[in-house]
Design a protein around this motif. Sequence first.
Motif, PDB file in Angstrom:
ATOM      1  N   LEU A  72       1.074  -1.375   0.273  1.00 10.27           N
ATOM      2  CA  LEU A  72       0.168   0.420  -0.231  1.00 10.27           C
ATOM      3  C   LEU A  72       1.025   1.112   0.346  1.00 10.27           C
ATOM      4  O   LEU A  72       0.832   1.875  -0.807  1.00 10.27           O
ATOM      5  CB  LEU A  72      -0.474  -0.180   1.007  1.00 10.27           C
ATOM      6  CG  LEU A  72      -2.072  -0.620   1.156  1.00 10.27           C
ATOM      7  CD1 LEU A  72      -2.963  -0.637   2.208  1.00 10.27           C
ATOM      8  CD2 LEU A  72      -2.917  -0.323  -0.288  1.00 10.27           C
ATOM      9  N   MET A  73       1.199   1.556   1.022  1.00 10.58           N
ATOM     10  CA  MET A  73       2.106   2.656   1.386  1.00 10.58           C
ATOM     11  C   MET A  73       3.018   3.100   0.265  1.00 10.58           C
ATOM     12  O   MET A  73       3.503   3.916  -0.677  1.00 10.58           O
ATOM     13  CB  MET A  73       2.713   2.899   2.954  1.00 10.58           C
ATOM     14  CG  MET A  73       1.871   2.894   4.142  1.00 10.58           C
ATOM     15  SD  MET A  73       1.507   4.658   3.568  1.00 10.58           S
ATOM     16  CE  MET A  73       2.120   5.468   4.199  1.00 10.58           C
ATOM     17  N   ASP A  74       3.916   2.111  -0.144  1.00  7.88           N
ATOM     18  CA  ASP A  74       5.106   2.149  -0.927  1.00  7.88           C
ATOM     19  C   ASP A  74       4.528   1.799  -2.780  1.00  7.88           C
ATOM     20  O   ASP A  74       4.983   2.850  -3.342  1.00  7.88           O
ATOM     21  CB  ASP A  74       6.002   0.567  -0.429  1.00  7.88           C
ATOM     22  CG  ASP A  74       7.182   1.153   0.837  1.00  7.88           C
ATOM     23  OD1 ASP A  74       7.226   1.947   0.895  1.00  7.88           O
ATOM     24  OD2 ASP A  74       7.071   0.364   0.611  1.00  7.88           O
ATOM     25  N   GLN A  75       4.216   1.401  -2.825  1.00  7.91           N
ATOM     26  CA  GLN A  75       3.568   1.178  -4.297  1.00  7.91           C
ATOM     27  C   GLN A  75       2.773   1.980  -4.830  1.00  7.91           C
ATOM     28  O   GLN A  75       2.621   2.847  -5.529  1.00  7.91           O
ATOM     29  CB  GLN A  75       2.893  -0.189  -4.383  1.00  7.91           C
ATOM     30  CG  GLN A  75       1.975  -0.675  -5.282  1.00  7.91           C
ATOM     31  CD  GLN A  75       1.485  -2.434  -5.912  1.00  7.91           C
ATOM     32  OE1 GLN A  75       0.326  -2.092  -4.960  1.00  7.91           O
ATOM     33  NE2 GLN A  75       2.089  -3.412  -6.530  1.00  7.91           N
ATOM     34  N   ARG A  76       1.472   2.280  -3.962  1.00  4.74           N
ATOM     35  CA  ARG A  76       0.049   2.538  -4.208  1.00  4.74           C
ATOM     36  C   ARG A  76       1.296   4.546  -4.050  1.00  4.74           C
ATOM     37  O   ARG A  76       0.936   5.623  -5.078  1.00  4.74           O
ATOM     38  CB  ARG A  76      -0.440   2.904  -3.436  1.00  4.74           C
ATOM     39  CG  ARG A  76      -1.327   1.906  -3.377  1.00  4.74           C
ATOM     40  CD  ARG A  76      -2.383   1.374  -4.547  1.00  4.74           C
ATOM     41  NE  ARG A  76      -2.608   0.111  -4.202  1.00  4.74           N
ATOM     42  CZ  ARG A  76      -3.591  -0.547  -3.366  1.00  4.74           C
ATOM     43  NH1 ARG A  76      -4.204   0.402  -2.816  1.00  4.74           N
ATOM     44  NH2 ARG A  76      -3.926  -2.056  -3.614  1.00  4.74           N
ATOM     45  N   ALA A  77       2.500   4.456  -3.493  1.00  2.97           N
ATOM     46  CA  ALA A  77       2.619   6.281  -3.799  1.00  2.97           C
ATOM     47  C   ALA A  77       3.881   6.372  -4.835  1.00  2.97           C
ATOM     48  O   ALA A  77       3.283   7.453  -5.504  1.00  2.97           O
ATOM     49  CB  ALA A  77       3.585   6.491  -2.835  1.00  2.97           C
ATOM     50  N   PHE A  78       3.928   5.639  -5.795  1.00  6.87           N
ATOM     51  CA  PHE A  78       4.423   5.730  -7.004  1.00  6.87           C
ATOM     52  C   PHE A  78       3.349   5.650  -8.219  1.00  6.87           C
ATOM     53  O   PHE A  78       3.539   6.268  -9.104  1.00  6.87           O
ATOM     54  CB  PHE A  78       5.355   4.371  -7.234  1.00  6.87           C
ATOM     55  CG  PHE A  78       6.635   4.232  -6.636  1.00  6.87           C
ATOM     56  CD1 PHE A  78       7.551   5.337  -7.040  1.00  6.87           C
ATOM     57  CD2 PHE A  78       7.297   3.045  -5.738  1.00  6.87           C
ATOM     58  CE1 PHE A  78       8.758   5.143  -7.009  1.00  6.87           C
ATOM     59  CE2 PHE A  78       8.109   3.554  -5.530  1.00  6.87           C
ATOM     60  CZ  PHE A  78       9.464   3.843  -5.969  1.00  6.87           C
TER      61      PHE A  78
END
Length: 187
Positions: free
Chosen positions: A152-158
């Motif tokens: 969530l945090m890492d992937q969706r930030a990209f």
Amino acid sequence: MTHIFSIYRSLTATLERQDWLVPTLARIIFAGVLFYYFWQSGVSKIAFDQGIGGWLTPTDGAFAQIFPKAAEAVLYDVDQMTFLQKVIAVAGGWAEILLPLLIVVGLMTRLAAIGMIGFVIVQSLTDVFAHGVKLGMAANDAWFDRYSDGLLMDQRAFWLFLLIVLVIQGAGPLSLDRVLVRRTTTA
């Protein structure tokens, strides 16, 4: 040392003039990484196999993905969906089909990217509150940790960064947006 900085400035000035590169690459990366993901998800939410009326009919998969607790409570019976749940499921499915398509062809790209940003935020909130996806250090999904694979945090930030680039810079020259702008300014 001054000579090195002079060379560096001349090289970077050339790169800064390439205003076509970043939005074009953003759309290509979106097409290669996210388009099919969203397309398949959208298609799985709409009952296309039920004829013309199916285009406005949610599937049991949509019910389970968007309202998992409500779906489980009625054993995934789509007929038990409320009118509002059906509207949300069908609208979500069509958004996942149309917005990525608009981004890939470069038509109303900024508006489509804003819509996708909203969609990704709602999708992420649904993952956390409806599906129980954990965030934070214990779940290996926090920023500024040593891991880069948080779902969530890492992937969706990209994802959001890619979409924000399109909101700010538009679709670039290889797009229907550019073709339409040229036609309206010359007409």
